[in-house]
Design a protein around this motif. Sequence first.
Motif, PDB file in Angstrom:
ATOM      1  N   PHE A   4       1.017  -1.361  -0.043  1.00 13.78           N
ATOM      2  CA  PHE A   4      -0.070  -0.291   0.182  1.00 13.78           C
ATOM      3  C   PHE A   4       0.917   1.242   0.377  1.00 13.78           C
ATOM      4  O   PHE A   4       1.612   1.112   0.675  1.00 13.78           O
ATOM      5  CB  PHE A   4      -0.794  -0.538   1.009  1.00 13.78           C
ATOM      6  N   THR A   5       0.282   1.627  -0.803  1.00 13.55           N
ATOM      7  CA  THR A   5       1.308   3.834  -0.923  1.00 13.55           C
ATOM      8  C   THR A   5      -0.237   4.562  -0.786  1.00 13.55           C
ATOM      9  O   THR A   5      -1.002   4.103  -1.836  1.00 13.55           O
ATOM     10  CB  THR A   5       1.851   3.539  -1.808  1.00 13.55           C
ATOM     11  N   ASP A   6       0.125   5.904  -0.422  1.00 15.74           N
ATOM     12  CA  ASP A   6      -0.683   7.382  -0.964  1.00 15.74           C
ATOM     13  C   ASP A   6      -0.207   7.634  -2.092  1.00 15.74           C
ATOM     14  O   ASP A   6      -0.587   9.284  -2.042  1.00 15.74           O
ATOM     15  CB  ASP A   6      -1.133   8.331   0.242  1.00 15.74           C
ATOM     16  N   LYS A   7       0.659   7.021  -2.390  1.00 17.59           N
ATOM     17  CA  LYS A   7       1.582   8.219  -3.175  1.00 17.59           C
ATOM     18  C   LYS A   7       1.253   7.657  -5.354  1.00 17.59           C
ATOM     19  O   LYS A   7       0.519   6.994  -5.070  1.00 17.59           O
ATOM     20  CB  LYS A   7       3.339   8.281  -3.151  1.00 17.59           C
ATOM     21  N   ASN A   8       1.449   8.384  -6.000  1.00 15.99           N
ATOM     22  CA  ASN A   8       1.775   7.630  -7.376  1.00 15.99           C
ATOM     23  C   ASN A   8       2.463   7.569  -7.575  1.00 15.99           C
ATOM     24  O   ASN A   8       2.780   7.463  -9.289  1.00 15.99           O
ATOM     25  CB  ASN A   8       0.557   9.618  -8.218  1.00 15.99           C
ATOM     26  N   GLY A   9       3.598   6.654  -6.854  1.00 14.31           N
ATOM     27  CA  GLY A   9       4.646   5.687  -7.656  1.00 14.31           C
ATOM     28  C   GLY A   9       5.376   4.996  -5.892  1.00 14.31           C
ATOM     29  O   GLY A   9       5.155   5.076  -4.980  1.00 14.31           O
ATOM     30  N   LEU A  10       6.203   4.168  -6.395  1.00 15.08           N
ATOM     31  CA  LEU A  10       6.695   2.994  -5.738  1.00 15.08           C
ATOM     32  C   LEU A  10       7.574   2.006  -6.378  1.00 15.08           C
ATOM     33  O   LEU A  10       7.931   1.914  -8.070  1.00 15.08           O
ATOM     34  CB  LEU A  10       5.388   2.011  -4.772  1.00 15.08           C
TER      35      LEU A  10
END
Length: 451
Positions: A412-418
Amino acid sequence: MKRTTTLLLLCILFAFNGSAQQVIQRDPMISAMLAEVSPDSLRSHIDKLVSFGTRHTMSTVTDPKRGIGAARKWVLSRFNEFAKQSGGRMTATIDTWMLQPDGRRVDQPQEIGNVMATLKGTDPNDDRIFMVSGHIDSRVSNVSNRESDAPGANDDGSGTAAVIELARVMSKYSFPATIIFVAVSGEEQGLLGANHLAERAVNEKWNLEALLNNDIMGSNHSPDTRLIDNTKIRIFSEGLSGFETDKRAAGVRQYGAENDGKARTLARYVKEVGERYVDNLEVRLIYRNDRYLRGGDHTPFVNRDFAAVRITEMNENFNNQHQDLRTEKGVEYGDYAKNMDFEYLRKNTCLNLASLANLAKAPAMPQNVTLEARNLTNTTSLFWQTPKAGKVKGYYVLMRETHMPFWQKKFFTDKNGLTLPYSKDNYFFAVQAVGEEGHESLPVLPRPSMR
Protein backbone atom coordinates in the motif's frame (compact mmCIF):
# COMPACT_ATOMS: atom_id res chain seq x y z
CA MET A 1 -11.00 -23.59 5.90
CA LYS A 2 -13.96 -21.90 7.56
CA ARG A 3 -13.72 -18.17 8.03
CA THR A 4 -15.42 -16.18 10.75
CA THR A 5 -18.61 -14.34 9.81
CA THR A 6 -17.69 -11.29 11.87
CA LEU A 7 -15.58 -8.42 10.64
CA LEU A 8 -12.50 -10.18 9.33
CA LEU A 9 -8.93 -8.98 9.39
CA LEU A 10 -7.30 -10.59 6.38
CA CYS A 11 -3.85 -9.11 6.26
CA ILE A 12 -1.73 -6.07 7.06
CA LEU A 13 0.29 -4.63 4.21
CA PHE A 14 3.17 -2.16 4.26
CA ALA A 15 4.64 0.03 1.55
CA PHE A 16 8.34 0.66 1.32
CA ASN A 17 7.95 4.44 1.23
CA GLY A 18 7.03 4.86 4.88
CA SER A 19 3.27 5.26 4.41
CA ALA A 20 0.79 4.03 6.99
CA GLN A 21 -0.30 0.42 7.08
CA GLN A 22 -3.49 -0.51 5.21
CA VAL A 23 -5.86 -3.14 6.56
CA ILE A 24 -8.17 -5.21 4.34
CA GLN A 25 -11.45 -6.10 6.00
CA ARG A 26 -15.04 -6.90 5.24
CA ASP A 27 -17.28 -3.93 4.56
CA PRO A 28 -20.30 -4.11 6.94
CA MET A 29 -22.59 -2.82 4.18
CA ILE A 30 -21.55 -5.59 1.79
CA SER A 31 -21.90 -8.16 4.57
CA ALA A 32 -25.41 -6.86 5.27
CA MET A 33 -26.36 -7.27 1.61
CA LEU A 34 -25.02 -10.82 1.58
CA ALA A 35 -27.16 -11.67 4.60
CA GLU A 36 -30.25 -10.70 2.58
CA VAL A 37 -29.63 -13.26 -0.17
CA SER A 38 -32.08 -16.07 0.49
CA PRO A 39 -32.15 -19.71 -0.66
CA ASP A 40 -35.94 -19.63 -0.40
CA SER A 41 -36.13 -16.52 -2.55
CA LEU A 42 -33.86 -18.12 -5.15
CA ARG A 43 -36.03 -21.25 -5.14
CA SER A 44 -39.14 -19.16 -5.73
CA HIS A 45 -37.51 -17.48 -8.74
CA ILE A 46 -36.57 -20.88 -10.17
CA ASP A 47 -40.04 -22.34 -9.61
CA LYS A 48 -41.65 -19.42 -11.41
CA LEU A 49 -39.27 -19.67 -14.36
CA VAL A 50 -39.96 -23.41 -14.66
CA SER A 51 -43.71 -22.78 -14.56
CA PHE A 52 -43.61 -21.25 -18.06
CA GLY A 53 -43.17 -24.75 -19.49
CA THR A 54 -40.53 -23.85 -22.03
CA ARG A 55 -38.44 -20.73 -22.42
CA HIS A 56 -37.08 -21.72 -25.81
CA THR A 57 -35.94 -18.68 -27.77
CA MET A 58 -38.32 -19.55 -30.62
CA SER A 59 -41.31 -20.33 -28.37
CA THR A 60 -44.44 -18.19 -28.17
CA VAL A 61 -44.18 -14.53 -27.24
CA THR A 62 -47.95 -13.96 -27.07
CA ASP A 63 -49.18 -16.62 -24.63
CA PRO A 64 -49.59 -14.98 -21.18
CA LYS A 65 -48.62 -18.13 -19.27
CA ARG A 66 -46.27 -20.16 -21.44
CA GLY A 67 -43.11 -19.54 -23.41
CA ILE A 68 -40.28 -17.06 -23.59
CA GLY A 69 -42.51 -14.00 -23.93
CA ALA A 70 -44.37 -14.64 -20.68
CA ALA A 71 -41.10 -15.40 -18.89
CA ARG A 72 -39.52 -12.15 -20.06
CA LYS A 73 -42.53 -10.13 -18.95
CA TRP A 74 -42.44 -11.76 -15.53
CA VAL A 75 -38.75 -10.92 -15.03
CA LEU A 76 -39.49 -7.34 -16.11
CA SER A 77 -42.32 -7.17 -13.54
CA ARG A 78 -39.90 -8.27 -10.81
CA PHE A 79 -37.34 -5.67 -11.84
CA ASN A 80 -40.01 -2.97 -11.85
CA GLU A 81 -41.14 -4.05 -8.39
CA PHE A 82 -37.59 -3.82 -7.07
CA ALA A 83 -37.20 -0.40 -8.69
CA LYS A 84 -39.78 0.98 -6.25
CA GLN A 85 -37.29 0.56 -3.41
CA SER A 86 -34.39 2.20 -5.26
CA GLY A 87 -35.29 5.84 -4.73
CA GLY A 88 -35.63 6.34 -8.47
CA ARG A 89 -32.17 4.96 -9.29
CA MET A 90 -33.33 1.72 -10.94
CA THR A 91 -35.15 1.48 -14.26
CA ALA A 92 -36.08 -1.64 -16.21
CA THR A 93 -36.88 -2.51 -19.81
CA ILE A 94 -36.92 -5.29 -22.38
CA ASP A 95 -34.49 -4.50 -25.19
CA THR A 96 -36.24 -6.20 -28.14
CA TRP A 97 -35.38 -6.73 -31.80
CA MET A 98 -36.37 -9.13 -34.60
CA LEU A 99 -34.42 -12.24 -35.46
CA GLN A 100 -34.33 -13.32 -39.08
CA PRO A 101 -33.93 -16.93 -40.28
CA ASP A 102 -30.29 -17.98 -40.43
CA GLY A 103 -30.59 -21.48 -41.87
CA ARG A 104 -29.30 -22.99 -38.64
CA ARG A 105 -31.06 -22.49 -35.30
CA VAL A 106 -33.44 -19.69 -36.31
CA ASP A 107 -36.00 -20.99 -38.82
CA GLN A 108 -38.48 -18.09 -38.84
CA PRO A 109 -38.68 -14.41 -37.89
CA GLN A 110 -38.90 -14.08 -34.12
CA GLU A 111 -39.00 -11.29 -31.57
CA ILE A 112 -36.16 -11.61 -29.08
CA GLY A 113 -35.39 -9.51 -26.03
CA ASN A 114 -32.94 -9.03 -23.17
CA VAL A 115 -34.57 -8.07 -19.87
CA MET A 116 -32.46 -5.36 -18.25
CA ALA A 117 -32.52 -3.45 -14.97
CA THR A 118 -30.11 -0.52 -14.60
CA LEU A 119 -29.17 0.70 -11.12
CA LYS A 120 -27.77 4.13 -11.87
CA GLY A 121 -24.63 5.21 -10.04
CA THR A 122 -24.80 8.16 -7.69
CA ASP A 123 -21.59 9.88 -8.85
CA PRO A 124 -22.34 12.02 -11.93
CA ASN A 125 -18.63 12.00 -12.80
CA ASP A 126 -18.40 8.19 -12.77
CA ASP A 127 -19.50 6.55 -16.03
CA ARG A 128 -18.32 3.04 -15.16
CA ILE A 129 -20.70 0.13 -15.71
CA PHE A 130 -20.58 -3.31 -14.13
CA MET A 131 -22.87 -6.00 -15.51
CA VAL A 132 -24.13 -9.37 -14.29
CA SER A 133 -25.99 -11.80 -16.55
CA GLY A 134 -27.71 -15.16 -16.85
CA HIS A 135 -29.60 -16.48 -19.87
CA ILE A 136 -33.36 -16.87 -19.60
CA ASP A 137 -33.88 -19.29 -22.51
CA SER A 138 -34.00 -23.09 -22.17
CA ARG A 139 -33.97 -26.12 -24.48
CA VAL A 140 -34.33 -29.91 -24.70
CA SER A 141 -32.32 -32.44 -26.72
CA ASN A 142 -33.29 -31.00 -30.11
CA VAL A 143 -32.17 -27.38 -30.11
CA SER A 144 -34.97 -26.54 -32.57
CA ASN A 145 -37.76 -28.07 -30.44
CA ARG A 146 -39.78 -25.07 -29.25
CA GLU A 147 -42.86 -27.01 -28.11
CA SER A 148 -41.75 -29.58 -25.53
CA ASP A 149 -41.42 -28.67 -21.87
CA ALA A 150 -37.90 -27.48 -21.11
CA PRO A 151 -37.74 -26.60 -17.38
CA GLY A 152 -34.24 -25.12 -17.58
CA ALA A 153 -34.05 -24.97 -13.79
CA ASN A 154 -30.27 -25.01 -13.62
CA ASP A 155 -29.45 -24.18 -17.28
CA ASP A 156 -29.90 -21.37 -16.92
CA GLY A 157 -32.64 -20.72 -14.42
CA SER A 158 -29.87 -20.66 -11.82
CA GLY A 159 -28.05 -17.75 -13.47
CA THR A 160 -31.28 -15.88 -14.16
CA ALA A 161 -32.50 -16.41 -10.58
CA ALA A 162 -29.17 -15.12 -9.28
CA VAL A 163 -29.54 -11.97 -11.41
CA ILE A 164 -33.10 -11.43 -10.12
CA GLU A 165 -32.01 -11.94 -6.52
CA LEU A 166 -29.08 -9.56 -6.93
CA ALA A 167 -31.43 -6.91 -8.29
CA ARG A 168 -33.83 -7.49 -5.40
CA VAL A 169 -31.15 -6.98 -2.77
CA MET A 170 -28.87 -4.40 -4.38
CA SER A 171 -31.66 -2.06 -5.55
CA LYS A 172 -32.07 -0.92 -1.95
CA TYR A 173 -28.49 0.34 -1.83
CA SER A 174 -26.54 3.01 -3.69
CA PHE A 175 -23.19 2.82 -5.44
CA PRO A 176 -21.07 5.47 -7.17
CA ALA A 177 -20.90 3.39 -10.38
CA THR A 178 -23.75 1.85 -12.38
CA ILE A 179 -24.75 -1.82 -12.17
CA ILE A 180 -26.80 -3.54 -14.91
CA PHE A 181 -28.69 -6.76 -14.21
CA VAL A 182 -29.65 -8.63 -17.38
CA ALA A 183 -31.53 -11.81 -18.28
CA VAL A 184 -30.14 -12.53 -21.74
CA SER A 185 -32.13 -14.31 -24.46
CA GLY A 186 -31.00 -16.55 -27.29
CA GLU A 187 -28.00 -18.20 -25.68
CA GLU A 188 -28.98 -21.68 -26.82
CA GLN A 189 -29.50 -20.48 -30.42
CA GLY A 190 -25.97 -19.09 -30.62
CA LEU A 191 -25.30 -16.37 -28.00
CA LEU A 192 -27.70 -14.09 -29.87
CA GLY A 193 -28.72 -11.82 -27.01
CA ALA A 194 -25.18 -11.49 -25.74
CA ASN A 195 -23.89 -10.58 -29.19
CA HIS A 196 -26.59 -7.93 -29.49
CA LEU A 197 -25.78 -6.50 -26.06
CA ALA A 198 -22.01 -6.54 -26.56
CA GLU A 199 -22.37 -4.77 -29.90
CA ARG A 200 -24.64 -2.22 -28.27
CA ALA A 201 -22.01 -1.60 -25.59
CA VAL A 202 -19.44 -0.91 -28.31
CA ASN A 203 -21.68 1.31 -30.43
CA GLU A 204 -22.91 3.34 -27.47
CA LYS A 205 -19.38 3.57 -26.03
CA TRP A 206 -20.24 2.15 -22.63
CA ASN A 207 -17.46 2.25 -20.08
CA LEU A 208 -18.16 -1.39 -19.26
CA GLU A 209 -15.38 -2.50 -16.90
CA ALA A 210 -16.58 -6.01 -16.07
CA LEU A 211 -19.22 -8.62 -16.90
CA LEU A 212 -19.97 -11.58 -14.62
CA ASN A 213 -21.84 -14.21 -16.64
CA ASN A 214 -23.56 -16.92 -14.60
CA ASP A 215 -24.50 -20.11 -16.41
CA ILE A 216 -25.26 -23.47 -14.74
CA MET A 217 -24.23 -22.60 -11.19
CA GLY A 218 -26.90 -24.03 -8.88
CA SER A 219 -26.34 -27.78 -8.58
CA ASN A 220 -23.83 -30.13 -6.97
CA HIS A 221 -25.68 -33.31 -7.94
CA SER A 222 -23.19 -35.04 -10.21
CA PRO A 223 -24.01 -38.66 -11.20
CA ASP A 224 -20.59 -39.56 -9.77
CA THR A 225 -21.08 -39.23 -6.02
CA ARG A 226 -17.34 -38.66 -5.60
CA LEU A 227 -17.80 -35.31 -7.37
CA ILE A 228 -20.63 -33.92 -5.22
CA ASP A 229 -19.22 -30.77 -3.64
CA ASN A 230 -20.96 -27.50 -2.78
CA THR A 231 -17.80 -25.75 -1.56
CA LYS A 232 -16.20 -24.98 -4.94
CA ILE A 233 -17.16 -22.85 -7.96
CA ARG A 234 -15.35 -22.41 -11.28
CA ILE A 235 -14.55 -19.17 -13.07
CA PHE A 236 -13.56 -19.54 -16.72
CA SER A 237 -11.40 -16.77 -18.15
CA GLU A 238 -9.67 -16.12 -21.46
CA GLY A 239 -5.97 -15.34 -21.45
CA LEU A 240 -5.88 -13.58 -24.83
CA SER A 241 -9.02 -11.92 -26.15
CA GLY A 242 -10.04 -12.27 -29.77
CA PHE A 243 -9.83 -8.49 -30.14
CA GLU A 244 -6.84 -7.29 -32.20
CA THR A 245 -4.81 -10.26 -31.01
CA ASP A 246 -2.41 -9.96 -33.93
CA LYS A 247 -1.57 -6.36 -33.02
CA ARG A 248 -0.93 -7.22 -29.38
CA ALA A 249 0.86 -10.52 -29.81
CA ALA A 250 4.40 -9.16 -30.00
CA GLY A 251 4.12 -7.24 -26.73
CA VAL A 252 2.40 -10.13 -24.99
CA ARG A 253 5.13 -12.53 -26.07
CA GLN A 254 7.98 -10.17 -25.23
CA TYR A 255 6.86 -9.56 -21.65
CA GLY A 256 5.29 -12.96 -20.98
CA ALA A 257 1.80 -11.54 -20.40
CA GLU A 258 -0.12 -14.48 -21.90
CA ASN A 259 -1.78 -15.05 -18.53
CA ASP A 260 -2.80 -11.47 -17.80
CA GLY A 261 -5.57 -10.43 -20.15
CA LYS A 262 -8.56 -8.45 -18.94
CA ALA A 263 -10.72 -11.52 -18.31
CA ARG A 264 -8.09 -13.32 -16.29
CA THR A 265 -7.38 -10.19 -14.24
CA LEU A 266 -11.10 -9.98 -13.46
CA ALA A 267 -11.21 -13.67 -12.51
CA ARG A 268 -8.40 -13.19 -9.97
CA TYR A 269 -10.28 -10.22 -8.53
CA VAL A 270 -13.50 -12.22 -8.11
CA LYS A 271 -11.60 -15.00 -6.39
CA GLU A 272 -9.94 -12.65 -3.91
CA VAL A 273 -13.04 -10.61 -3.05
CA GLY A 274 -15.44 -13.55 -3.17
CA GLU A 275 -13.43 -15.68 -0.79
CA ARG A 276 -13.06 -12.67 1.49
CA TYR A 277 -16.82 -12.46 1.99
CA VAL A 278 -18.35 -15.88 1.30
CA ASP A 279 -17.65 -18.59 3.84
CA ASN A 280 -16.98 -22.19 2.78
CA LEU A 281 -16.56 -21.38 -0.89
CA GLU A 282 -13.37 -21.87 -2.88
CA VAL A 283 -13.15 -20.13 -6.25
CA ARG A 284 -11.29 -22.28 -8.78
CA LEU A 285 -9.70 -20.34 -11.62
CA ILE A 286 -10.05 -22.26 -14.88
CA TYR A 287 -7.62 -20.85 -17.40
CA ARG A 288 -9.64 -21.30 -20.57
CA ASN A 289 -12.50 -19.26 -21.99
CA ASP A 290 -15.09 -22.04 -21.64
CA ARG A 291 -15.63 -25.79 -21.48
CA TYR A 292 -15.10 -28.19 -24.37
CA LEU A 293 -17.92 -28.24 -26.95
CA ARG A 294 -19.82 -25.42 -25.21
CA GLY A 295 -20.08 -21.65 -25.22
CA GLY A 296 -21.30 -18.84 -23.00
CA ASP A 297 -22.62 -15.30 -23.08
CA HIS A 298 -19.35 -13.81 -21.83
CA THR A 299 -17.58 -14.68 -25.10
CA PRO A 300 -19.09 -11.92 -27.30
CA PHE A 301 -17.84 -9.42 -24.71
CA VAL A 302 -14.36 -10.97 -24.51
CA ASN A 303 -14.17 -10.81 -28.30
CA ARG A 304 -14.89 -7.07 -28.15
CA ASP A 305 -12.16 -6.39 -25.58
CA PHE A 306 -14.32 -6.24 -22.44
CA ALA A 307 -13.35 -7.99 -19.20
CA ALA A 308 -15.84 -10.86 -18.97
CA VAL A 309 -15.84 -14.25 -17.24
CA ARG A 310 -18.09 -17.29 -16.89
CA ILE A 311 -19.14 -18.54 -13.42
CA THR A 312 -20.18 -22.23 -13.43
CA GLU A 313 -20.67 -24.99 -10.87
CA MET A 314 -17.75 -27.27 -10.13
CA ASN A 315 -19.10 -30.58 -11.47
CA GLU A 316 -21.93 -30.55 -14.00
CA ASN A 317 -24.57 -33.26 -14.35
CA PHE A 318 -25.01 -33.72 -18.09
CA ASN A 319 -28.07 -35.94 -17.57
CA ASN A 320 -29.84 -32.74 -16.56
CA GLN A 321 -28.68 -30.52 -19.44
CA HIS A 322 -30.20 -30.20 -22.92
CA GLN A 323 -32.31 -33.32 -22.32
CA ASP A 324 -35.82 -34.43 -23.26
CA LEU A 325 -37.76 -35.20 -20.09
CA ARG A 326 -37.71 -38.98 -19.77
CA THR A 327 -36.57 -42.01 -17.79
CA GLU A 328 -34.36 -44.63 -19.42
CA LYS A 329 -32.97 -47.73 -17.71
CA GLY A 330 -33.82 -46.24 -14.34
CA VAL A 331 -32.06 -42.95 -15.06
CA GLU A 332 -34.16 -39.78 -15.02
CA TYR A 333 -33.19 -37.10 -17.51
CA GLY A 334 -34.23 -33.46 -17.35
CA ASP A 335 -33.33 -30.10 -15.85
CA TYR A 336 -35.60 -30.07 -12.80
CA ALA A 337 -35.44 -27.81 -9.76
CA LYS A 338 -35.37 -30.87 -7.48
CA ASN A 339 -31.83 -31.54 -8.69
CA MET A 340 -30.54 -28.21 -7.43
CA ASP A 341 -28.82 -27.18 -4.19
CA PHE A 342 -30.23 -23.81 -3.18
CA GLU A 343 -27.71 -23.21 -0.40
CA TYR A 344 -24.98 -23.67 -3.01
CA LEU A 345 -26.81 -21.28 -5.33
CA ARG A 346 -27.02 -18.78 -2.46
CA LYS A 347 -23.25 -18.86 -1.96
CA ASN A 348 -22.59 -18.46 -5.66
CA THR A 349 -25.03 -15.55 -5.83
CA CYS A 350 -23.20 -13.96 -2.89
CA LEU A 351 -19.92 -14.37 -4.78
CA ASN A 352 -21.39 -12.18 -7.52
CA LEU A 353 -22.79 -9.66 -5.07
CA ALA A 354 -19.56 -9.17 -3.13
CA SER A 355 -17.58 -8.68 -6.34
CA LEU A 356 -20.08 -6.28 -7.92
CA ALA A 357 -20.50 -4.22 -4.77
CA ASN A 358 -16.77 -3.96 -4.13
CA LEU A 359 -16.16 -2.87 -7.72
CA ALA A 360 -19.02 -0.36 -7.82
CA LYS A 361 -17.98 1.20 -4.49
CA ALA A 362 -14.30 1.43 -5.44
CA PRO A 363 -12.65 4.29 -7.33
CA ALA A 364 -12.00 3.90 -11.04
CA MET A 365 -8.80 2.20 -12.10
CA PRO A 366 -5.53 4.20 -11.94
CA GLN A 367 -4.51 5.75 -15.24
CA ASN A 368 -1.32 5.44 -17.31
CA VAL A 369 0.33 2.77 -15.18
CA THR A 370 3.95 2.30 -16.24
CA LEU A 371 6.94 0.23 -15.20
CA GLU A 372 10.36 1.84 -15.59
CA ALA A 373 12.29 -0.37 -17.99
CA ARG A 374 15.19 1.84 -19.13
CA ASN A 375 17.85 0.29 -16.95
CA LEU A 376 18.96 -3.11 -15.70
CA THR A 377 18.15 -3.14 -11.99
CA ASN A 378 17.17 -5.54 -9.24
CA THR A 379 14.43 -3.17 -8.13
CA THR A 380 11.14 -2.25 -9.79
CA SER A 381 9.70 1.26 -10.05
CA LEU A 382 6.07 1.82 -11.01
CA PHE A 383 4.23 5.07 -11.66
CA TRP A 384 0.61 5.96 -12.35
CA GLN A 385 -1.91 8.78 -12.45
CA THR A 386 -5.02 9.39 -10.38
CA PRO A 387 -8.24 7.65 -11.50
CA LYS A 388 -10.84 9.57 -13.48
CA ALA A 389 -13.53 9.04 -10.83
CA GLY A 390 -13.85 8.25 -7.15
CA LYS A 391 -12.21 9.36 -3.94
CA VAL A 392 -8.83 7.69 -3.50
CA LYS A 393 -7.21 6.83 -0.20
CA GLY A 394 -4.22 5.22 -1.82
CA TYR A 395 -3.07 2.39 -4.07
CA TYR A 396 -2.07 -1.25 -3.91
CA VAL A 397 0.86 -2.48 -5.92
CA LEU A 398 0.25 -6.19 -6.49
CA MET A 399 3.03 -8.69 -7.06
CA ARG A 400 3.34 -12.37 -7.91
CA GLU A 401 6.02 -14.72 -9.16
CA THR A 402 5.73 -15.41 -12.88
CA HIS A 403 4.61 -19.01 -12.39
CA MET A 404 1.93 -18.22 -9.80
CA PRO A 405 -1.75 -18.09 -10.84
CA PHE A 406 -2.83 -15.28 -8.51
CA TRP A 407 -1.39 -12.28 -6.68
CA GLN A 408 0.81 -13.14 -3.69
CA LYS A 409 1.53 -9.74 -2.12
CA LYS A 410 0.05 -6.26 -1.93
CA PHE A 411 1.94 -3.11 -0.99
CA PHE A 412 0.00 0.00 0.00
CA THR A 413 1.05 3.56 -0.77
CA ASP A 414 -0.69 6.91 -0.84
CA LYS A 415 1.69 8.21 -3.51
CA ASN A 416 1.50 7.92 -7.32
CA GLY A 417 4.56 5.75 -7.55
CA LEU A 418 6.45 3.06 -5.68
CA THR A 419 9.85 1.38 -5.92
CA LEU A 420 10.06 -2.20 -4.65
CA PRO A 421 13.20 -4.27 -3.91
CA TYR A 422 12.09 -6.98 -6.34
CA SER A 423 13.34 -7.49 -9.89
CA LYS A 424 10.91 -6.80 -12.72
CA ASP A 425 12.45 -9.82 -14.46
CA ASN A 426 11.20 -12.21 -11.78
CA TYR A 427 7.71 -10.94 -10.96
CA PHE A 428 4.50 -9.61 -12.44
CA PHE A 429 3.08 -6.36 -11.06
CA ALA A 430 -0.21 -4.45 -11.19
CA VAL A 431 -1.71 -1.39 -9.54
CA GLN A 432 -5.22 -0.84 -8.18
CA ALA A 433 -6.82 2.23 -6.64
CA VAL A 434 -8.16 2.01 -3.08
CA GLY A 435 -11.16 4.05 -1.92
CA GLU A 436 -11.63 5.78 1.40
CA GLU A 437 -13.51 2.74 2.77
CA GLY A 438 -10.97 0.26 1.45
CA HIS A 439 -12.68 -0.95 -1.73
CA GLU A 440 -10.26 -1.86 -4.51
CA SER A 441 -10.57 -1.17 -8.24
CA LEU A 442 -9.68 -3.74 -10.83
CA PRO A 443 -5.88 -4.07 -11.15
CA VAL A 444 -4.08 -2.47 -14.09
CA LEU A 445 -0.97 -4.14 -15.44
CA PRO A 446 1.80 -1.66 -16.26
CA ARG A 447 3.17 -0.98 -19.71
CA PRO A 448 6.96 -0.80 -19.90
CA SER A 449 8.33 2.72 -20.16
CA MET A 450 11.65 3.35 -21.85
CA ARG A 451 11.71 7.09 -21.12
